[in-house]
Design a protein around this motif. Structure first.
Motif, PDB file in Angstrom:
ATOM      1  N   GLY A  38       0.816  -1.194   0.000  1.00  0.00           N
ATOM      2  CA  GLY A  38       0.000   0.000   0.000  1.00  0.00           C
ATOM      3  C   GLY A  38       0.854   1.249   0.000  1.00  0.00           C
ATOM      4  N   PHE A  39       0.217   2.329   0.316  1.00  0.00           N
ATOM      5  CA  PHE A  39       0.869   3.623   0.293  1.00  0.00           C
ATOM      6  C   PHE A  39       1.642   3.817   1.584  1.00  0.00           C
ATOM      7  CE2 PHE A  39      -2.971   3.725  -2.224  1.00  0.00           C
ATOM      8  CZ  PHE A  39      -2.408   3.972  -3.459  1.00  0.00           C
ATOM      9  N   GLN A  40       2.910   4.102   1.453  1.00  0.00           N
ATOM     10  CA  GLN A  40       3.767   4.211   2.615  1.00  0.00           C
ATOM     11  C   GLN A  40       4.270   5.641   2.734  1.00  0.00           C
ATOM     12  OE1 GLN A  40       6.674   1.107   2.337  1.00  0.00           O
ATOM     13  NE2 GLN A  40       5.131  -0.489   2.216  1.00  0.00           N
ATOM     14  N   VAL A  41       3.746   6.309   3.717  1.00  0.00           N
ATOM     15  CA  VAL A  41       4.093   7.705   3.957  1.00  0.00           C
ATOM     16  C   VAL A  41       5.590   7.850   4.197  1.00  0.00           C
ATOM     17  CG1 VAL A  41       3.739   9.640   5.543  1.00  0.00           C
ATOM     18  CG2 VAL A  41       1.794   8.275   4.782  1.00  0.00           C
ATOM     19  N   ASP A  42       6.181   6.893   4.909  1.00  0.00           N
ATOM     20  CA  ASP A  42       7.608   6.979   5.222  1.00  0.00           C
ATOM     21  C   ASP A  42       8.472   7.036   3.962  1.00  0.00           C
ATOM     22  OD1 ASP A  42       7.227   7.090   7.952  1.00  0.00           O
ATOM     23  OD2 ASP A  42       7.377   4.910   8.210  1.00  0.00           O
ATOM     24  N   LYS A  43       8.049   6.343   2.904  1.00  0.00           N
ATOM     25  CA  LYS A  43       8.816   6.381   1.658  1.00  0.00           C
ATOM     26  C   LYS A  43       8.785   7.779   1.036  1.00  0.00           C
ATOM     27  CE  LYS A  43       8.670   1.543   0.314  1.00  0.00           C
ATOM     28  NZ  LYS A  43       8.351   0.586  -0.755  1.00  0.00           N
ATOM     29  N   ILE A  44       7.643   8.431   1.109  1.00  0.00           N
ATOM     30  CA  ILE A  44       7.531   9.797   0.582  1.00  0.00           C
ATOM     31  C   ILE A  44       8.370  10.743   1.427  1.00  0.00           C
ATOM     32  CG2 ILE A  44       5.951  11.712   0.087  1.00  0.00           C
ATOM     33  CD1 ILE A  44       5.636   9.264  -1.768  1.00  0.00           C
ATOM     34  N   LEU A  45       8.293  10.599   2.743  1.00  0.00           N
ATOM     35  CA  LEU A  45       9.096  11.442   3.643  1.00  0.00           C
ATOM     36  C   LEU A  45      10.585  11.240   3.383  1.00  0.00           C
ATOM     37  CD1 LEU A  45       7.121  11.071   6.990  1.00  0.00           C
ATOM     38  CD2 LEU A  45       7.174  13.042   5.471  1.00  0.00           C
ATOM     39  N   ASP A  46      10.999   9.985   3.218  1.00  0.00           N
ATOM     40  CA  ASP A  46      12.408   9.712   2.919  1.00  0.00           C
ATOM     41  C   ASP A  46      12.825  10.347   1.599  1.00  0.00           C
ATOM     42  OD1 ASP A  46      12.824   8.298   5.245  1.00  0.00           O
ATOM     43  OD2 ASP A  46      12.629   6.323   4.311  1.00  0.00           O
ATOM     44  N   LEU A  47      11.964  10.251   0.611  1.00  0.00           N
ATOM     45  CA  LEU A  47      12.273  10.837  -0.691  1.00  0.00           C
ATOM     46  C   LEU A  47      12.501  12.346  -0.559  1.00  0.00           C
ATOM     47  CD1 LEU A  47      12.573   9.916  -3.621  1.00  0.00           C
ATOM     48  CD2 LEU A  47      10.168  10.418  -3.944  1.00  0.00           C
ATOM     49  N   ILE A  48      11.636  13.006   0.193  1.00  0.00           N
ATOM     50  CA  ILE A  48      11.748  14.452   0.361  1.00  0.00           C
ATOM     51  C   ILE A  48      12.947  14.818   1.242  1.00  0.00           C
ATOM     52  CG2 ILE A  48      10.658  16.503   1.379  1.00  0.00           C
ATOM     53  CD1 ILE A  48       7.935  15.235   0.545  1.00  0.00           C
ATOM     54  N   PHE A  49      12.946  14.280   2.475  1.00  0.00           N
ATOM     55  CA  PHE A  49      13.890  14.737   3.489  1.00  0.00           C
ATOM     56  C   PHE A  49      15.225  13.996   3.519  1.00  0.00           C
ATOM     57  CE2 PHE A  49       9.711  16.025   5.212  1.00  0.00           C
ATOM     58  CZ  PHE A  49       9.947  17.391   5.309  1.00  0.00           C
ATOM     59  N   SER A  50      15.303  12.828   2.881  1.00  0.00           N
ATOM     60  CA  SER A  50      16.555  12.066   2.900  1.00  0.00           C
ATOM     61  C   SER A  50      17.209  11.938   1.529  1.00  0.00           C
ATOM     62  CB  SER A  50      16.310  10.659   3.470  1.00  0.00           C
ATOM     63  OG  SER A  50      15.822  10.737   4.785  1.00  0.00           O
ATOM     64  N   VAL A  51      16.482  12.298   0.481  1.00  0.00           N
ATOM     65  CA  VAL A  51      17.060  12.193  -0.858  1.00  0.00           C
ATOM     66  C   VAL A  51      17.077  13.552  -1.549  1.00  0.00           C
ATOM     67  CG1 VAL A  51      16.901  11.085  -3.128  1.00  0.00           C
ATOM     68  CG2 VAL A  51      16.346   9.774  -1.068  1.00  0.00           C
ATOM     69  N   TYR A  52      15.910  14.082  -1.895  1.00  0.00           N
ATOM     70  CA  TYR A  52      15.855  15.293  -2.705  1.00  0.00           C
ATOM     71  C   TYR A  52      16.484  16.499  -2.035  1.00  0.00           C
ATOM     72  CZ  TYR A  52      12.676  12.874  -5.928  1.00  0.00           C
ATOM     73  OH  TYR A  52      12.123  12.010  -6.834  1.00  0.00           O
ATOM     74  N   VAL A  53      16.217  16.715  -0.759  1.00  0.00           N
ATOM     75  CA  VAL A  53      16.784  17.889  -0.083  1.00  0.00           C
ATOM     76  C   VAL A  53      18.284  17.722   0.135  1.00  0.00           C
ATOM     77  CG1 VAL A  53      16.765  19.291   2.024  1.00  0.00           C
ATOM     78  CG2 VAL A  53      14.603  18.657   0.922  1.00  0.00           C
ATOM     79  N   PRO A  54      18.753  16.657   0.802  1.00  0.00           N
ATOM     80  CA  PRO A  54      20.194  16.572   1.077  1.00  0.00           C
ATOM     81  C   PRO A  54      21.064  16.378  -0.157  1.00  0.00           C
ATOM     82  CG  PRO A  54      19.078  14.633   1.947  1.00  0.00           C
ATOM     83  CD  PRO A  54      18.019  15.575   1.457  1.00  0.00           C
TER      84      PRO A  54
END
Length: 199
Positions: A37-53
């Motif tokens: 299903g939809f995993q909020v943590d994956k979206i958060l990781d994408l934003i805060f652990s991949v795209y930003v850093p």
């Protein structure tokens, strides 16, 4: 049952378009989708652990644009308003993170690429265009709050709560199936045009 049908439509589209690498990645993602299903943590990781850093501003803007498009098709104006505010905050976090990492060049690059859209948004960005040239912006009254750990924690929690709400099955299934039926229609039309299917 409905999710399997949706997954099959995506497969069919990828095969039809010849996106074999994407299909392979899609199949891998499906096999590792533990929660199915939809995993909020994956979206958060994408934003805060991949795209930003990794200073991937364009990908961040594109992801937020996708969610804006998705939410704007909703009849709930509160979601649209909340996402607009969160989008501005996430983009401001990107700017702050770049400055904290001594990457003023990434801030200048970000504003060069997105400045026109930011000015047109309802969020006030005018003062932010000066931030790459502001000495010690973390002490400036205009920006000080955005450099605090508390602000980041509040942003992270707000983003988590928002995505938890929109990924609630009652919101997302309607939009997903509307999109998938549209894509299916495009596939069928393409088959007809190519002579692979009769009217």
């Amino acid at each position: 049952m409905m999710m399997e049908y949706a997954e099959e439509l995506v497969r069919e589209f990828l095969v039809f378009r010849g996106f074999t690498n994407t299909l392979e990645a899609y199949e891998t993602e499906l096999r590792t989708d533990i929660g199915k299903g939809f995993q909020v943590d994956k979206i958060l990781d994408l934003i805060f652990s991949v795209y930003v850093p990794k200073f991937q501003g364009e990908k961040l803007v594109a992801l937020l644009g996708f969610f804006k498009h998705y939410v704007s098709s909703s009849s709930e104006t509160a979601l649209v308003s909340t996402l607009s505010k969160l989008e501005a905050s996430i983009l401001r976090f990107y700017v702050v993170y770049a400055l904290q990492s001594n990457r003023r060049d990434k801030v200048v690059e970000f504003f060069a690429a997105n400045g026109a859209e930011l000015v047109q948004s309802s969020q006030d960005w005018t003062h932010w265009f000066a931030i790459p040239y502001t000495k010690n912006p973390q002490t400036d009254p205009e920006f000080r709050t955005f450099f605090s750990k508390e602000w980041y924690q509040a942003l992270h929690l707000s983003v988590r709560n928002f995505f938890s709400e929109i990924f609630n099955a009652t919101h997302i299934l309607h939009s997903i199936f509307s999109l998938l039926f549209y894509v299916y229609g495009v596939i069928v039309d393409s088959y007809v045009q190519c002579g692979l299917l009769n009217n």
